[in-house]
Design a protein around this motif. Structure first.
Motif, mmCIF file in Angstrom:
data_model
loop_
_atom_site.group_PDB
_atom_site.id
_atom_site.type_symbol
_atom_site.label_atom_id
_atom_site.label_comp_id
_atom_site.label_asym_id
_atom_site.label_seq_id
_atom_site.Cartn_x
_atom_site.Cartn_y
_atom_site.Cartn_z
ATOM 1 N N LEU A 80 21.930 36.388 44.194
ATOM 2 C CA LEU A 80 21.153 36.297 45.435
ATOM 3 C C LEU A 80 21.510 37.404 46.420
ATOM 4 C CD1 LEU A 80 21.108 32.431 46.085
ATOM 5 C CD2 LEU A 80 19.428 33.831 44.870
ATOM 6 N N GLY A 81 22.493 38.259 46.080
ATOM 7 C CA GLY A 81 22.755 39.428 46.906
ATOM 8 C C GLY A 81 24.070 39.464 47.653
ATOM 9 N N GLY A 82 24.890 38.432 47.569
ATOM 10 C CA GLY A 82 26.193 38.470 48.220
ATOM 11 C C GLY A 82 27.174 39.334 47.436
ATOM 12 N N GLU A 83 28.255 39.737 48.086
ATOM 13 C CA GLU A 83 29.305 40.455 47.370
ATOM 14 C C GLU A 83 30.028 39.477 46.459
ATOM 15 O OE1 GLU A 83 31.887 42.931 49.819
ATOM 16 O OE2 GLU A 83 30.384 42.848 51.417
ATOM 17 N N LYS A 84 30.094 39.805 45.175
ATOM 18 C CA LYS A 84 30.702 38.882 44.226
ATOM 19 C C LYS A 84 32.216 38.787 44.417
ATOM 20 C CE LYS A 84 28.831 38.604 40.197
ATOM 21 N NZ LYS A 84 28.387 38.884 38.795
ATOM 22 N N ALA A 85 32.851 39.885 44.760
ATOM 23 C CA ALA A 85 34.306 39.916 44.915
ATOM 24 C C ALA A 85 34.747 39.199 46.189
ATOM 25 C CB ALA A 85 34.793 41.352 44.939
ATOM 26 N N GLY A 86 35.971 38.748 46.190
ATOM 27 C CA GLY A 86 36.564 38.201 47.398
ATOM 28 C C GLY A 86 37.003 39.313 48.335
ATOM 29 N N ASN A 87 37.628 38.948 49.450
ATOM 30 C CA ASN A 87 38.102 39.982 50.376
ATOM 31 C C ASN A 87 39.528 40.406 50.031
ATOM 32 O OD1 ASN A 87 39.593 37.787 51.251
ATOM 33 N ND2 ASN A 87 38.908 37.874 53.383
ATOM 34 N N LYS A 88 39.998 41.445 50.700
ATOM 35 C CA LYS A 88 41.315 42.002 50.401
ATOM 36 C C LYS A 88 42.441 41.018 50.682
ATOM 37 C CE LYS A 88 39.938 46.814 51.245
ATOM 38 N NZ LYS A 88 40.172 48.027 52.066
ATOM 39 N N ASP A 89 42.270 40.193 51.716
ATOM 40 C CA ASP A 89 43.325 39.252 52.102
ATOM 41 C C ASP A 89 43.395 38.033 51.190
ATOM 42 O OD1 ASP A 89 43.852 40.941 54.212
ATOM 43 O OD2 ASP A 89 42.601 39.814 55.629
ATOM 44 N N GLY A 90 42.366 37.834 50.372
ATOM 45 C CA GLY A 90 42.331 36.654 49.536
ATOM 46 C C GLY A 90 41.893 35.405 50.265
ATOM 47 N N THR A 91 41.471 35.547 51.527
ATOM 48 C CA THR A 91 41.018 34.385 52.306
ATOM 49 C C THR A 91 39.564 34.031 52.009
ATOM 50 O OG1 THR A 91 40.652 35.946 54.127
ATOM 51 C CG2 THR A 91 42.681 34.647 54.181
ATOM 52 N N ILE A 92 38.834 34.973 51.415
ATOM 53 C CA ILE A 92 37.502 34.693 50.885
ATOM 54 C C ILE A 92 37.585 34.914 49.380
ATOM 55 C CG2 ILE A 92 35.077 35.386 50.826
ATOM 56 C CD1 ILE A 92 35.343 36.306 53.703
ATOM 57 N N PRO A 93 37.360 33.883 48.571
ATOM 58 C CA PRO A 93 37.483 34.039 47.117
ATOM 59 C C PRO A 93 36.263 34.726 46.517
ATOM 60 C CG PRO A 93 36.784 31.822 47.627
ATOM 61 C CD PRO A 93 37.019 32.508 48.956
ATOM 62 N N ALA A 94 36.377 35.090 45.261
ATOM 63 C CA ALA A 94 35.235 35.634 44.536
ATOM 64 C C ALA A 94 34.224 34.520 44.264
ATOM 65 C CB ALA A 94 35.695 36.263 43.223
ATOM 66 N N TRP A 95 32.962 34.910 44.149
ATOM 67 C CA TRP A 95 31.914 33.961 43.760
ATOM 68 C C TRP A 95 31.927 33.839 42.243
ATOM 69 C CZ3 TRP A 95 27.360 34.201 40.784
ATOM 70 C CH2 TRP A 95 26.467 33.137 40.945
ATOM 71 N N THR A 96 31.988 32.615 41.743
ATOM 72 C CA THR A 96 32.091 32.396 40.292
ATOM 73 C C THR A 96 30.957 31.533 39.749
ATOM 74 O OG1 THR A 96 33.577 30.513 40.670
ATOM 75 C CG2 THR A 96 34.601 32.674 40.289
ATOM 76 N N GLY A 97 29.857 31.456 40.475
ATOM 77 C CA GLY A 97 28.711 30.692 39.978
ATOM 78 C C GLY A 97 28.251 29.583 40.904
ATOM 79 N N GLY A 98 29.014 29.340 41.989
ATOM 80 C CA GLY A 98 28.616 28.295 42.922
ATOM 81 C C GLY A 98 28.975 26.909 42.419
ATOM 82 N N TYR A 99 28.520 25.896 43.168
ATOM 83 C CA TYR A 99 28.834 24.511 42.809
ATOM 84 C C TYR A 99 27.592 23.851 42.236
ATOM 85 C CZ TYR A 99 31.177 20.005 42.976
ATOM 86 O OH TYR A 99 31.771 18.819 42.614
ATOM 87 N N THR A 100 27.641 23.516 40.951
ATOM 88 C CA THR A 100 26.480 22.915 40.283
ATOM 89 C C THR A 100 26.826 21.611 39.573
ATOM 90 O OG1 THR A 100 26.914 24.237 38.290
ATOM 91 C CG2 THR A 100 25.411 25.171 39.921
ATOM 92 N N THR A 101 28.055 21.132 39.744
ATOM 93 C CA THR A 101 28.504 19.899 39.086
ATOM 94 C C THR A 101 28.090 18.685 39.906
ATOM 95 O OG1 THR A 101 30.423 21.099 38.235
ATOM 96 C CG2 THR A 101 30.517 18.688 38.168
ATOM 97 N N PRO A 102 27.571 17.629 39.296
ATOM 98 C CA PRO A 102 27.243 16.415 40.054
ATOM 99 C C PRO A 102 28.447 15.941 40.866
ATOM 100 C CG PRO A 102 26.360 16.252 37.844
ATOM 101 C CD PRO A 102 27.211 17.491 37.861
ATOM 102 N N ILE A 103 28.201 15.546 42.103
ATOM 103 C CA ILE A 103 29.271 15.111 43.000
ATOM 104 C C ILE A 103 29.605 13.651 42.728
ATOM 105 C CG2 ILE A 103 29.956 14.808 45.420
ATOM 106 C CD1 ILE A 103 27.838 16.932 46.114
ATOM 107 N N PRO A 104 30.869 13.335 42.516
ATOM 108 C CA PRO A 104 31.239 11.925 42.341
ATOM 109 C C PRO A 104 30.765 11.090 43.531
ATOM 110 C CG PRO A 104 33.080 13.352 41.783
ATOM 111 C CD PRO A 104 32.030 14.233 42.386
ATOM 112 N N GLY A 105 30.059 10.013 43.244
ATOM 113 C CA GLY A 105 29.551 9.164 44.311
ATOM 114 C C GLY A 105 28.191 9.581 44.831
#
Length: 449
Positions: A40-65
């Motif tokens: 969708l156009g975001g930067e896939k990598a995280g930031n240098k500080d590690g406070t923003i992680p890399a994008w790895t596919g998003g959240y697509t798992t059914p949520i418990p409950g």
């Protein structure tokens, strides 16, 4: 000869203030959507500080409950705040806060942001990714209007502020859905007053899978809504229908008022006109931070920055309205995270008018939701700070806009809308609805008499 020179100069001057057409990016640049950028156009990598992680596919798992068609769960309920930002330590984080957020700490000493681990939950169906890749090279700006896009983010590699704002307007949020919501005005003395208890049907023809860019150009409409108020008692039975078009000058909206027992077409469903959807508390172009046409402003892309923004707020689904309401949403129930945002400045265009001649928007790189916005009045005072939080919906899949509102930093009033916690059904994904659902005739037939 002098007349000829003057005529040419006048013509050039006219073109210099007209919005220019901008074509899509090259195929080579669009290929980045398969490598260094998310689909969708975001930067896939995280930031240098590690406070923003890399994008790895998003959240697509059914949520418990989670109960699709009913209540929703919180996929990150086990997370604990990393730290809190308060009036005492706000200066320490000032470089990662919007102007309006910093102003909230000055106006309300008890304001607080609980900052959680950053979760890059944004996702979409594969067909949306595929269309986004196609849009990167085929979509263009024709003046203030997006053209040639369909079924995905129109400008995943934006070059202008206007393109970012169209990404926000055409972001992925599902095709057909029903929301049950409550909305509240907060008076200057902190008292909550319900403005809307309603049911909203929403549909985006832009995301019909059997559509095409040619169909979009022909029918022009990209978003439809129908809202029926079941409360408060003074507004029960009122209804609103709206249809938004790429050419904003042709947007249409109708309202049904029980006292008049008739449908009326709204003369100017745009811009700084108060919208009946919030009992006139917000203007049309303040819904979900921004929902207007682009032709009243000049848009400047100011770049990207890391910012603390409201994000992944599924926890609001389990909280009753009374526990959220105050001069601002109860910090105990709000989740803030560090994300990269596009910063877009809007300045009133010559010859146009608007109550807020200057605005700034902060738009999330992963979802394209403009999650924060600040508006200045004609005197140059910071007037309103707007917000929209998002939540995870794995059944779409997607991370979509949810609760929203604003604070008037001068008058001390506020608005908190799209609360779901008291509702048994929350953001219900539905089959495609008939086009006739979103017409004044349908609203007239269902109105309370």
């Amino acid at each position: 000869m002098n007349r000829l020179i003057l005529s040419v100069a006048a013509t050039l001057a006219t073109f210099s203030v007209m919005p220019l057409a901008h074509a899509g990016v090259s195929a080579g640049e669009a290929a980045k959507l398969k490598t260094e950028l998310t689909p969708l156009g975001g930067e896939k990598a995280g930031n240098k500080d590690g406070t923003i992680p890399a994008w790895t596919g998003g959240y697509t798992t059914p949520i418990p409950g989670d109960k699709p068609g009913g209540t929703r769960g919180d996929p990150f309920k086990a997370d604990k705040p990393l730290f809190s930002i308060t009036a005492k330590n706000v200066d320490q984080y000032a470089d990662k806060l919007a102007d309006g957020t910093k102003a909230m700490f000055k106006k309300y000493p008890d304001y607080r942001l609980d900052v959680y681990p950053t979760r890059r939950s944004a996702a979409a169906p594969q067909w949306v990714y595929d269309n986004t890749l196609k849009n990167a090279t085929r979509a263009k700006m024709n003046g203030d209007t997006a053209e040639g896009a369909f079924g995905g983010i129109p400008f995943p590699i934006p070059k202008t502020g206007a393109e970012v704002m169209w990404n926000h307007k055409l972001r992925w949020r599902g095709t057909s859905l029903t929301n049950s919501i409550t909305q509240w005005q907060i008076t200057a003395d902190g008292k909550p007053v319900m403005t809307t208890d309603g049911i909203a049907d929403i549909q985006m023809p832009y995301y019909f899978q059997d559509g095409s860019p040619e169909a979009m150009a022909k029918h022009n409409e990209y978003w439809m809504i129908r809202v029926l108020n079941i409360g408060p008692p003074i507004r029960a039975g009122e209804a609103l229908t709206g249809r938004l078009q790429f050419d904003g000058a042709k947007d249409q909206a109708w309202v049904y008022l029980t006292g008049q027992r008739r449908v009326r077409k709204l003369p100017n469903a745009c811009c700084d006109t108060p919208t009946p959807a919030t009992a006139g508390v917000m203007s049309f172009d303040e819904i979900e931070t921004f929902n207007g046409t682009l032709d009243r402003f000049d848009w400047k892309l100011a770049g990207k920055k890391e910012l603390f923004i409201p994000y992944n707020n599924n926890k609001l689904f389990s909280v009753k309205d009374a526990d959220v309401l105050g001069r601002f949403p109860n910090p105990d129930h709000m989740r803030w995270e560090l994300h990269r945002v596009w910063v877009v400045d809007a300045a009133l265009r010559a010859g146009q008018r608007h109550q807020a001649p200057k605005s700034r928007y902060y738009c999330d790189e992963d979802t394209w939701i403009c999650v924060l916005g600040d508006r200045w009045d004609a005197n140059g005072q910071l007037w309103k700070t707007l917000w929209t939080t998002n939540f995870v919906t794995p059944d779409l899949p997607g991370t979509v806009g949810g609760s929203m509102g604003f604070n008037d930093l001068i008058a001390g009033t506020a608005f908190i809308g799209n609360l779901y916690g008291s509702k048994p059904a929350q953001y219900v994904v539905k089959p495609r609805m008939a086009d006739g659902t979103f017409t004044p005739d349908a609203m007239a037939g269902e109105g309370v008499r």
